[in-house]
Design a protein around this motif. Sequence first.
Motif, PDB file in Angstrom:
ATOM      1  N   LEU A 222      13.048  42.658 -58.911  1.00  0.00           N
ATOM      2  CA  LEU A 222      14.148  41.862 -59.454  1.00  0.00           C
ATOM      3  C   LEU A 222      13.834  40.413 -59.360  1.00  0.00           C
ATOM      4  O   LEU A 222      14.604  39.710 -58.730  1.00  0.00           O
ATOM      5  CB  LEU A 222      15.429  42.266 -58.710  1.00  0.00           C
ATOM      6  N   ASP A 223      12.939  40.108 -60.100  1.00  0.00           N
ATOM      7  CA  ASP A 223      12.564  38.470 -60.484  1.00  0.00           C
ATOM      8  C   ASP A 223      12.441  38.341 -61.954  1.00  0.00           C
ATOM      9  O   ASP A 223      11.660  39.294 -62.320  1.00  0.00           O
ATOM     10  CB  ASP A 223      12.002  38.086 -59.420  1.00  0.00           C
ATOM     11  N   THR A 224      12.306  37.118 -62.472  1.00  0.00           N
ATOM     12  CA  THR A 224      11.812  37.014 -63.963  1.00  0.00           C
ATOM     13  C   THR A 224      10.320  37.055 -64.043  1.00  0.00           C
ATOM     14  O   THR A 224      10.161  37.523 -65.223  1.00  0.00           O
ATOM     15  CB  THR A 224      12.380  35.491 -64.251  1.00  0.00           C
ATOM     16  N   GLY A 225       9.584  36.646 -63.021  1.00  0.00           N
ATOM     17  CA  GLY A 225       8.165  36.731 -63.293  1.00  0.00           C
ATOM     18  C   GLY A 225       7.969  38.189 -63.547  1.00  0.00           C
ATOM     19  O   GLY A 225       7.153  38.582 -64.283  1.00  0.00           O
ATOM     20  N   ALA A 226       8.159  39.291 -62.534  1.00  0.00           N
ATOM     21  CA  ALA A 226       7.708  40.428 -62.630  1.00  0.00           C
ATOM     22  C   ALA A 226       8.337  41.102 -63.920  1.00  0.00           C
ATOM     23  O   ALA A 226       7.758  42.011 -64.515  1.00  0.00           O
ATOM     24  CB  ALA A 226       8.243  41.213 -61.348  1.00  0.00           C
ATOM     25  N   ALA A 227       9.804  40.603 -64.220  1.00  0.00           N
ATOM     26  CA  ALA A 227      10.231  41.248 -65.359  1.00  0.00           C
ATOM     27  C   ALA A 227       9.509  40.790 -66.729  1.00  0.00           C
ATOM     28  O   ALA A 227       9.007  41.733 -67.684  1.00  0.00           O
ATOM     29  CB  ALA A 227      11.632  40.724 -65.495  1.00  0.00           C
ATOM     30  N   ARG A 228       8.887  39.443 -66.602  1.00  0.00           N
ATOM     31  CA  ARG A 228       8.295  39.200 -67.802  1.00  0.00           C
ATOM     32  C   ARG A 228       6.949  40.127 -67.947  1.00  0.00           C
ATOM     33  O   ARG A 228       6.491  40.418 -69.062  1.00  0.00           O
ATOM     34  CB  ARG A 228       7.691  37.940 -67.600  1.00  0.00           C
ATOM     35  N   ARG A 229       6.193  40.317 -66.798  1.00  0.00           N
ATOM     36  CA  ARG A 229       5.099  41.023 -66.902  1.00  0.00           C
ATOM     37  C   ARG A 229       5.190  42.680 -67.137  1.00  0.00           C
ATOM     38  O   ARG A 229       4.511  43.144 -67.937  1.00  0.00           O
ATOM     39  CB  ARG A 229       4.307  41.054 -65.554  1.00  0.00           C
ATOM     40  N   ALA A 230       6.234  43.149 -66.810  1.00  0.00           N
ATOM     41  CA  ALA A 230       6.868  44.511 -67.178  1.00  0.00           C
ATOM     42  C   ALA A 230       7.008  44.656 -68.663  1.00  0.00           C
ATOM     43  O   ALA A 230       6.658  45.358 -69.230  1.00  0.00           O
ATOM     44  CB  ALA A 230       7.934  44.948 -66.186  1.00  0.00           C
ATOM     45  N   ALA A 231       7.773  43.644 -69.080  1.00  0.00           N
ATOM     46  CA  ALA A 231       7.945  43.556 -70.502  1.00  0.00           C
ATOM     47  C   ALA A 231       6.885  43.154 -71.464  1.00  0.00           C
ATOM     48  O   ALA A 231       6.899  44.255 -72.408  1.00  0.00           O
ATOM     49  CB  ALA A 231       8.978  42.557 -70.940  1.00  0.00           C
ATOM     50  N   GLU A 232       6.006  42.455 -71.315  1.00  0.00           N
ATOM     51  CA  GLU A 232       4.528  42.372 -71.598  1.00  0.00           C
ATOM     52  C   GLU A 232       3.847  43.627 -71.944  1.00  0.00           C
ATOM     53  O   GLU A 232       3.351  44.077 -72.874  1.00  0.00           O
ATOM     54  CB  GLU A 232       3.753  41.368 -71.052  1.00  0.00           C
ATOM     55  N   ARG A 233       3.857  44.548 -70.839  1.00  0.00           N
ATOM     56  CA  ARG A 233       3.199  46.006 -70.758  1.00  0.00           C
ATOM     57  C   ARG A 233       3.957  46.723 -71.809  1.00  0.00           C
ATOM     58  O   ARG A 233       3.200  47.562 -72.459  1.00  0.00           O
ATOM     59  CB  ARG A 233       3.302  46.486 -69.160  1.00  0.00           C
ATOM     60  N   VAL A 234       5.167  46.838 -71.639  1.00  0.00           N
ATOM     61  CA  VAL A 234       6.080  47.513 -72.784  1.00  0.00           C
ATOM     62  C   VAL A 234       5.522  47.086 -74.010  1.00  0.00           C
ATOM     63  O   VAL A 234       5.538  47.994 -75.066  1.00  0.00           O
ATOM     64  CB  VAL A 234       7.466  47.490 -72.281  1.00  0.00           C
TER      65      VAL A 234
END
Length: 336
Positions: A222-234
């Motif tokens: 639950l943080d923007t950095g982790a979310a950005r990396r997860a979205a990039e993977r998708v």
Amino acid sequence: MTTGSARPTSRDVARVAGVSQATVSLVLGDKWRGRVSERTAGAVREAAVTLGYRPNLAARSLRLGSTRTALLVVPALTHEYFARVYAGAARVAAAHDFGVVLYPSPEGTGIARDPFGSARAAIDGMIASSMAADALANIGDGGLPLVMLDSDPDAPGGAATVNLAVADGIRQVTRHLLGLGHRRFAHLAADVDTWTFRVRAEAVEAELRSAGALLRTERSALDTGAARRAAERVLTGPGPRPTALLCDGDILAAGACKAARGLGIDVPGDLSVTGFDDLSLATALDPELTTVRLPAEEVGARGMTALLAVLEGRPPGLTELPVELIPRASSGPAPR
């Protein structure tokens, strides 16, 4: 009798007797007559004897209302949602001459130390977010009444609950995107194993399966950095790129929007992004975020109201608060 060093708690007694913690408090506090049956009272006493449960005497005095103080346990002070929950709880508490002590789990969703040590006579009862449930393991039990927020209402021997209609919220946003023509979805799911996030995942899967849509799930802290990396993977992974990204929270959605921008993907022209919470952040993003508004202050207010009912020996009832889809500019028609 139990073995080992762990002291049995009122939650253990409630589980063995098949009743709520509020019922255990009534029976062991000798306030059960006219409220529960003789048979139930006997089952509670038998479970207490079997487990070797001995209520903390200082904590027992709290249930008489002498301190008029409640403890609100949350995963973090830095999240706007929990600040609003506190505001609602404090408002109701003040109207009843109660105080609310706000206690964040130092490790977010991990185990917290007991904020009072042996001085458990400082509080009358607790309200706790399910995201901070592990923190309760090290907070002295003593049979204190407990109300859980965003927690499974069907948990055996569970506490009173105040919940949001999270499944309905996810259905609202999913149907909104389906209505815009989207059929390729990704779910940016919070990597937190709690009831509220499990319900969201189940609702997304059920809605999209019935619509015959494609779904990929990617988990994220639950943080923007982790979310950005997860979205990039998708967005860069194999197979057709999703046209809609459902996020379990506005913070995750902010990270997803950063990922899209970095990859040259237009929101919402190429990709619709949605959140969940309706934090102030939602209207600070460009484009502004389609999200689900949660009545956070009302959650806190209802939680405190439920705790007052438990303290007075009244049934708190089941509470599920409605949520509302707020469509904004981050969602649009599926690209052709």
